[in-house]
Write a protein that holds these residues in place. Structure first.
Motif, PDB file in Angstrom:
ATOM      1  N   VAL A 234       6.445  -3.401 -12.735  1.00  0.00           N
ATOM      2  CA  VAL A 234       5.934  -2.108 -13.205  1.00  0.00           C
ATOM      3  C   VAL A 234       4.799  -1.634 -12.310  1.00  0.00           C
ATOM      4  N   GLY A 235       3.916  -2.563 -11.945  1.00  0.00           N
ATOM      5  CA  GLY A 235       2.786  -2.233 -11.081  1.00  0.00           C
ATOM      6  C   GLY A 235       3.239  -1.732  -9.721  1.00  0.00           C
ATOM      7  N   LYS A 236       4.230  -2.398  -9.129  1.00  0.00           N
ATOM      8  CA  LYS A 236       4.742  -1.989  -7.820  1.00  0.00           C
ATOM      9  C   LYS A 236       5.356  -0.591  -7.875  1.00  0.00           C
TER      10      LYS A 236
ATOM     11  N   MET B  89      -7.996  -4.799  -2.213  1.00  0.00           N
ATOM     12  CA  MET B  89      -8.856  -5.927  -2.579  1.00  0.00           C
ATOM     13  C   MET B  89      -8.027  -7.178  -2.839  1.00  0.00           C
ATOM     14  N   GLY B  90      -6.739  -7.122  -2.515  1.00  0.00           N
ATOM     15  CA  GLY B  90      -5.858  -8.286  -2.669  1.00  0.00           C
ATOM     16  C   GLY B  90      -4.947  -8.226  -3.870  1.00  0.00           C
ATOM     17  N   LEU B  91      -4.922  -7.092  -4.566  1.00  0.00           N
ATOM     18  CA  LEU B  91      -4.103  -6.977  -5.775  1.00  0.00           C
ATOM     19  C   LEU B  91      -2.625  -6.763  -5.464  1.00  0.00           C
ATOM     20  N   THR B  92      -2.316  -6.022  -4.400  1.00  0.00           N
ATOM     21  CA  THR B  92      -0.941  -5.590  -4.130  1.00  0.00           C
ATOM     22  C   THR B  92       0.095  -6.721  -4.152  1.00  0.00           C
ATOM     23  N   PRO B  93      -0.111  -7.862  -3.456  1.00  0.00           N
ATOM     24  CA  PRO B  93       0.910  -8.917  -3.484  1.00  0.00           C
ATOM     25  C   PRO B  93       1.133  -9.520  -4.878  1.00  0.00           C
ATOM     26  N   ASP B  94       0.166  -9.370  -5.786  1.00  0.00           N
ATOM     27  CA  ASP B  94       0.281  -9.955  -7.128  1.00  0.00           C
ATOM     28  C   ASP B  94       0.778  -8.973  -8.177  1.00  0.00           C
TER      29      ASP B  94
END
Length: 450
Positions: free
Chosen positions: A408-410, A399-404
């Protein structure tokens, strides 16, 4: 001698984990090099690691657009990682051994059995031969058809590159695409939403890669045998049912949504709904804007992604057979039956226990990581849950979250992709200490349920 003995003592699950980890690290180093990017500058190590993990785990989630960020060398590295990750490094190693006419040892057969998620070792080398032959033939056919289609839009050499890349990517259910370098970054297949040829070939590759090689073999040999195994019957019926139900639900929910299907013609609506129902089978390609879907559709897509593909395939998720077993258990309990019966066959208790264990493990993992990310990422929970489930199911829809994502998230999403590709139980077996045989059993007890 001691070193050799220690190496031989490594269990098949641990060897699989180690093998995938080595491939990811090698891919990370190659993608981080300046020769892999279009600008000639090094790709940040965390972004290279994320991309290598996504490619090896055949997921498709990306922090940088594949087509616009990486050059031809980088794209070749990515597609090589996809092929290695999709078929499995042990399959490729076995192919090399067979070509060199080397004998496959008992230990190697055990590892192949674990990698292919087989119940027994019987016929495992024969299965590997079939896997390689079917994969090469299907991907080659897809590449030729894609090349013919895109030769009308691009120069022949470019059409050939696009055809080969997307045939490998879609068959391995990876979801990587190069159209961000031609149109706009992260556009996916949105420019081909109403193209019947691209839709049909893409969906055929995705489904064939997602149903598993045993099922493909069963279907091909049906003319001779005139029978399908119980496994193939369950996979084909469940896959078909999920695709049809998924397409109907998406078509109904998105029919008037101007951000997705609302502005399309009736024919384009049908193609888009069908494609977005097939894609959560762990493919990750999209012909409409995922962020533009209504929340109900997004949540429904999460369910489809969690179920995923089928055992012995290039896809992830809890698998169609696990889902069918759970549904069968519920129906059997409601009807007051003791056994789960599918196509006039009773399922063994160990299969039911494994299905319940895998599903609970997967659910707790997805929920747990989603809760952690909800504290580290400043985004809506549905968006986070969608991304985590997509990673676990090795789907690649976003939904477009990955680049942001934060660092920690990555790292957490990388972990989910890794677990999703190997399977939660395989990873659990790899991490657990050496099991010891129990010398006694406790008395049976009863508790109230429900």
């Amino acid at each position: 001698m001691k070193k050799k003995k220690r190496w031989l003592e490594i269990s098949p699950p641990r060897l699989l984990v180690l093998g995938f980890a080595v491939i990811i690290l090698a891919g990370t180093l190659l993608l981080a090099l300046p020769i892999s990017s279009r600008t000639g500058t090094p790709t940040p190590l965390i972004d290279a690691f994320f991309t290598a993990t996504s490619a090896t785990c055949v997921t498709g989630l990306v922090v940088v657009d594949t087509g616009s960020h990486f050059n031809v060398f980088g794209q070749v590295v990515i597609i090589s990682l996809i092929q290695l990750g999709g078929l499995g490094f042990m399959t490729m190693a076995t192919l090399v051994a067979l070509l060199l006419r080397k004998k496959i040892s008992l230990r190697e057969r055990l590892i192949l059995q674990e990698a292919m998620n087989q119940i027994t070792m019987e016929g495992i080398v024969r299965l590997i031969r079939k896997v390689v032959i079917y994969s090469v033939c299907i991907q080659a056919a897809g590449a030729v058809l894609f090349t013919i289609r895109w030769s009308f839009d691009f120069p022949l050499w470019q059409a050939l590159g696009l055809g080969v890349f997307h045939a490998i990517s879609f068959f391995n259910n990876a979801g990587f695409d190069l159209f961000g370098g031609i149109y706009e970054p992260f556009t996916g297949l949105t420019n081909y939403v109403g193209d019947p040829f691209v839709n049909i070939i893409s969906m055929a590759l995705i489904v064939l890669g997602g149903i598993g090689f045993i099922v493909i073999s069963d279907v091909i040999e049906f003319r001779k045998t005139r029978r399908l195994s119980l496994h193939s019957k369950v996979v084909l019926s469940t896959t078909g049912l999920l695709i049809m139900i998924g397409a109907a639900v998406i078509f109904a929910f998105e029919y008037t949504n101007n951000r997705t299907l609302g502005t399309l013609s009736l024919g384009e609506k049908l193609w888009a709904a069908l494609f977005q129902s097939v894609s959560p089978r762990t493919a990750g390609a999209n012909t409409v804007d995922i962020a533009g879907l209504r929340q109900a559709t997004q949540f429904f897509t999460i369910i489809l992604m969690f179920i995923g593909a089928s055992p012995g395939s290039t896809g992830g998720g809890i698998k169609t057979t696990t889902f069918t077993t759970l549904v069968g258990a519920v129906l059997a309990m409601i009807r007051g039956k003791e056994d789960i019966v599918l196509f006039r066959n009773r399922l063994a208790k160990d299969r039911i226990n494994k299905a319940v264990t895998l599903s609970m493990f997967a659910l707790l993992l997805v929920v747990g990581v989603s809760m952690i990310l909800s504290t580290t990422e400043d985004h809506h929970f549905l968006m986070i849950l969608f991304e985590v489930t997509s990673a676990f199911g090795t789907v690649g829809l976003s939904m477009g979250l990955t680049p942001d994502l934060t660092l920690v998230g990555k790292l957490l999403i990388c972990l989910m992709m890794f677990v999703g590709r190997l399977g939660p139980l395989t990873l659990a077996y790899a991490l657990q200490p050496k099991a010891e045989k129990e010398l006694y059993r406790y008395p049976e007890g009863r508790i109230m349920i429900g």
